[in-house]
Design a protein around this motif. Structure first.
Motif, short mmCIF file in Angstrom:
data_model
loop_
_atom_site.label_atom_id
_atom_site.label_comp_id
_atom_site.label_asym_id
_atom_site.label_seq_id
_atom_site.Cartn_x
_atom_site.Cartn_y
_atom_site.Cartn_z
N UNK A 1 0.81 -1.23 0.00
CA UNK A 1 0.00 0.00 0.00
C UNK A 1 0.83 1.27 0.00
N UNK A 2 2.01 1.23 0.63
CA UNK A 2 2.86 2.43 0.65
C UNK A 2 3.29 2.81 -0.76
N UNK A 3 3.65 1.82 -1.58
CA UNK A 3 4.05 2.11 -2.96
C UNK A 3 2.84 2.52 -3.80
N UNK A 4 1.69 1.91 -3.50
CA UNK A 4 0.49 2.28 -4.26
C UNK A 4 0.10 3.73 -4.01
N UNK A 5 0.49 4.24 -2.83
CA UNK A 5 0.10 5.60 -2.49
C UNK A 5 0.97 6.65 -3.19
N UNK A 6 2.09 6.22 -3.77
CA UNK A 6 2.92 7.17 -4.52
C UNK A 6 2.14 7.59 -5.76
N UNK B 1 0.92 8.18 -9.26
CA UNK B 1 1.39 7.58 -10.50
C UNK B 1 2.02 8.60 -11.43
N UNK B 2 1.47 9.84 -11.39
CA UNK B 2 1.93 10.87 -12.33
C UNK B 2 3.42 11.13 -12.18
N UNK B 3 3.88 11.10 -10.92
CA UNK B 3 5.30 11.37 -10.67
C UNK B 3 6.15 10.34 -11.41
N UNK B 4 5.73 9.08 -11.28
CA UNK B 4 6.51 8.03 -11.93
C UNK B 4 6.40 8.13 -13.45
N UNK B 5 5.17 8.43 -13.93
CA UNK B 5 4.98 8.59 -15.38
C UNK B 5 5.91 9.67 -15.93
N UNK C 1 15.05 5.95 -7.72
CA UNK C 1 15.19 7.40 -7.52
C UNK C 1 13.86 8.09 -7.24
N UNK C 2 12.74 7.47 -7.62
CA UNK C 2 11.45 8.14 -7.41
C UNK C 2 10.64 7.44 -6.33
N UNK C 3 10.27 6.17 -6.58
CA UNK C 3 9.33 5.50 -5.69
C UNK C 3 9.89 5.37 -4.28
N UNK C 4 11.13 4.92 -4.14
CA UNK C 4 11.70 4.74 -2.81
C UNK C 4 11.73 6.04 -2.02
N UNK C 5 12.30 7.13 -2.56
CA UNK C 5 12.33 8.36 -1.77
C UNK C 5 10.95 8.91 -1.45
N UNK C 6 10.02 8.83 -2.42
CA UNK C 6 8.69 9.41 -2.17
C UNK C 6 7.97 8.63 -1.07
N UNK C 7 8.11 7.29 -1.09
CA UNK C 7 7.40 6.48 -0.11
C UNK C 7 8.21 6.29 1.16
N UNK C 8 9.37 6.95 1.25
CA UNK C 8 10.32 6.64 2.33
C UNK C 8 9.70 6.65 3.72
N UNK C 9 8.84 7.62 3.99
CA UNK C 9 8.33 7.71 5.37
C UNK C 9 7.50 6.49 5.76
N UNK C 10 6.57 6.11 4.86
CA UNK C 10 5.75 4.93 5.17
C UNK C 10 6.63 3.68 5.23
N UNK C 11 7.62 3.63 4.34
CA UNK C 11 8.46 2.44 4.30
C UNK C 11 9.27 2.31 5.59
N UNK C 12 9.75 3.46 6.11
CA UNK C 12 10.48 3.41 7.38
C UNK C 12 9.60 2.82 8.47
#
Lengths: 270, 288
Positions: free
Chosen positions: A155-160, A162-166, A181-192
């Motif tokens: 769910x953390x990755x799904x919340x990133x 999509x437009x940013x990745x596109x 470079x995009x998904x990991x940093x953007x989702x970093x807080x939830x992933x932590x």
């Protein structure tokens, strides 16, 4: 409505007190001499001592347990991150017709009763000559960390957005660098938060560690529980000090985890 | 996002392969061991097929453990949900935003504690002579002794209270967050109709949260299966067999009393089959 509110506030305050008081009391007892603990009327005023804490820290078995816990949990969480995060990203962003089944499989690992896993693993590790080693514990814990991290990271990755990745794709990024470079940093807080949760889970694990270790690979919870088996002959202050030591690491993550909880529910709102 | 890339394969195949190996090897091996007659004391063994399972059905202690486990599930799940909904609604109703944040932090603390720690904290607190939780009773009765952990009638509830202390408070935070995500209009509408506060929650907000609350209950049912640490530290299954759940009995058969590893594994396999079937069915229900 007035008296109702007052009662409500009192009940809440009582619950808040109940939440932390037993733990605070334990921490207080760890600073007491035995005469101040073994009293019929609880004592709030006493001459504090550091003897219990220094005894605990000075004991080899406790230090070895601490070392084992840190290594076993640290490495297992690291494996969970390396294997779990990419897999979660793949499920979240490249869904195929098995995505639902994969998610269910990962969750279903949590249904397995720990005894049902621990008994055969004990026999297997004995046969491989790896029983009572940290390696065996790490491999076993990895099952836990990978599945939990995966479950929470999807769910953390799904919340990133999509437009940013596109947009990154349009800029010529490859699939891997979009992840990196995009998904990991953007989702970093939830992933932590997810990673911290998996750490707390394995740090607190007891049954598997109990069954897979006999002397060398004992983790801190096992060492702490053994202290008490010498009966009440062990001064209570020492037991209390060991409980405090065992409880501190998970509590360090209190901030991260409550932030994680908030971010999960903020996503739901939108 | 349907771009051609090797990423999905390279990212998921190794992880799934490892998860499959790590989970299937022990599970299948648990079944194999359950069909044998292994003991801790010797390396010799042979296949006895279903005789372990057959024996279980005539083992009164096993049947007791099944019953204790069922009681444990029902008591802890029901009490956790009651505490969570009660405190969650209370926080929503009477606490200011700042107070809510403080309560949320406080209520998360117990669940973060290792179960072993929580068990010790309360084992001391329940001590009949020197415990802090039994002190009010001593004070009120003028020194009478109440020992909740050594009475068969109260031991299970005393241990369950620790589980509810950890999970009920934590879930209260989640219930509050769920209530906060609700749109305010239906609550306003009910208020305009002069509905009482409790009516608003009983008939409007909680029904709106039915799905997440059921998922929450599902999570608690799974977590309640992990009662071993609490029971091991607090009562060791005692007094007698009053708090001996299935995992406790399997552990003591396999490792403490007789070292009958295969017998213990047969028990564990039955547990595994029961939980996997139950939870798979429940999960499909929850998802549908």
């Amino acid at each position: 409505m007035r008296p109702g509110r007052l009662i409500g506030k009192t009940v809440l305050a009582l619950a808040g007190f109940m939440a932390v008081f037993p733990l605070l009391w334990t921490a207080l007892n760890s600073l007491k001499n035995n005469v101040d603990i073994i009293t019929r009327v609880p004592r709030l005023v006493f001459t504090p001592t550091l003897a219990n804490i220094s005894y605990i820290i000075g004991r080899d078995s406790v230090m070895i347990g601490l070392y084992n816990s840190v290594i076993a949990c640290g490495v297992a969480v690291l494996i969970g991150v390396v294997l779990g995060l990419p897999a979660a990203y793949s499920v979240a962003r490249y869904p195929n017709r098995w995505a639902g089944d994969i998610q269910f499989f990962v969750l279903s690992l949590r249904f397995l009763p720990p005894v049902a896993v621990a008994i055969p693993l004990m026999v297997i590790w004995l046969q491989l000559g790896l029983y009572d080693t940290l390696a065996a514990l790490i491999v076993t814990y990895s099952l836990l960390t990978i599945s939990v991290i995966m479950w929470l990271a999807i769910p953390a990755f799904q919340a990133v957005p999509k437009e940013v990745e596109e947009a990154a794709f349009v800029d010529g990024y490859g699939a891997y660098s979009v992840f990196w470079r995009i998904a990991l940093p953007v989702a970093a807080r939830s992933l932590t938060g997810a990673v911290a949760f998996s750490f707390v889970l394995v740090w607190n694990e007891f049954l598997i560690a109990l069954m897979l270790s006999s002397s060398n690979a004992k983790t801190l919870p096992i060492v702490a529980s053994e202290l008490s088996q010498q009966g009440m002959n062990v001064p209570w202050g020492i037991l209390n000090a060991s409980v405090v030591l065992l409880s501190l690491p998970p509590l360090l993550f209190l901030g991260v985890l409550s932030g994680f909880l908030n971010s999960v529910f903020r996503q739901k709102k939108t | 996002m349907a771009r051609r890339s090797s990423l999905p394969v390279t990212f998921i195949v190794p992880t799934l392969a490892i998860l499959l190996v790590l989970s299937m090897v022990p599970t299948l091996y648990a079944i194999v061991i359950a069909l044998q007659n292994r003991e801790l004391s010797s390396t010799a063994y042979s296949y006895v097929w279903f005789s372990n399972f057959y024996d279980l059905f005539f083992d009164r202690r096993f049947l007791n453990a099944v019953w204790v486990s069922v009681k444990w599930e029902i008591v802890t799940v029901a009490a956790t949900m009651a505490v969570a909904i009660g405190l969650g609604v209370l926080m929503f109703e009477v606490a200011s935003p700042r107070l809510r944040n403080i309560y949320c932090l406080l209520f998360i603390i117990p669940v973060l504690l290792p179960r072993v720690s929580a068990a010790f904290v309360w084992k001391f607190a329940y001590h009949p002579l020197y415990g802090i939780a039994t002190y009010p009773y001593r004070l009120l009765t003028g020194g009478l002794i109440f020992d909740p952990l050594s009475k068969p009638a109260t031991a299970l509830f005393a241990v369950a209270s620790v589980d509810v202390w950890q999970w009920g408070l934590f879930f209260a935070v989640i219930v509050l967050k769920l209530l906060e995500t609700l749109p305010p209009q239906p609550i306003e509408a009910a208020r305009l109709d002069h509905a009482k506060r409790w009516q608003i929650h009983a008939y409007v907000t909680l029904p709106m949260l039915k799905a997440p609350l059921i998922s929450l209950m599902f999570v608690k049912m799974i977590e309640s299966l992990r009662s071993f640490d609490l029971i091991y530290v607090m009562t060791r299954g005692g007094p007698g067999v009053a708090t001996e759940t299935l995992d406790m009995y399997a552990f003591s058969q396999g490792f403490i009393e007789s070292g009958k590893v295969s017998y213990a594994s047969a028990m564990a396999v039955l547990m595994m089959i029961a939980t996997v079937i139950t939870f798979t069915m429940l999960w499909k229900r929850v998802q549908a």
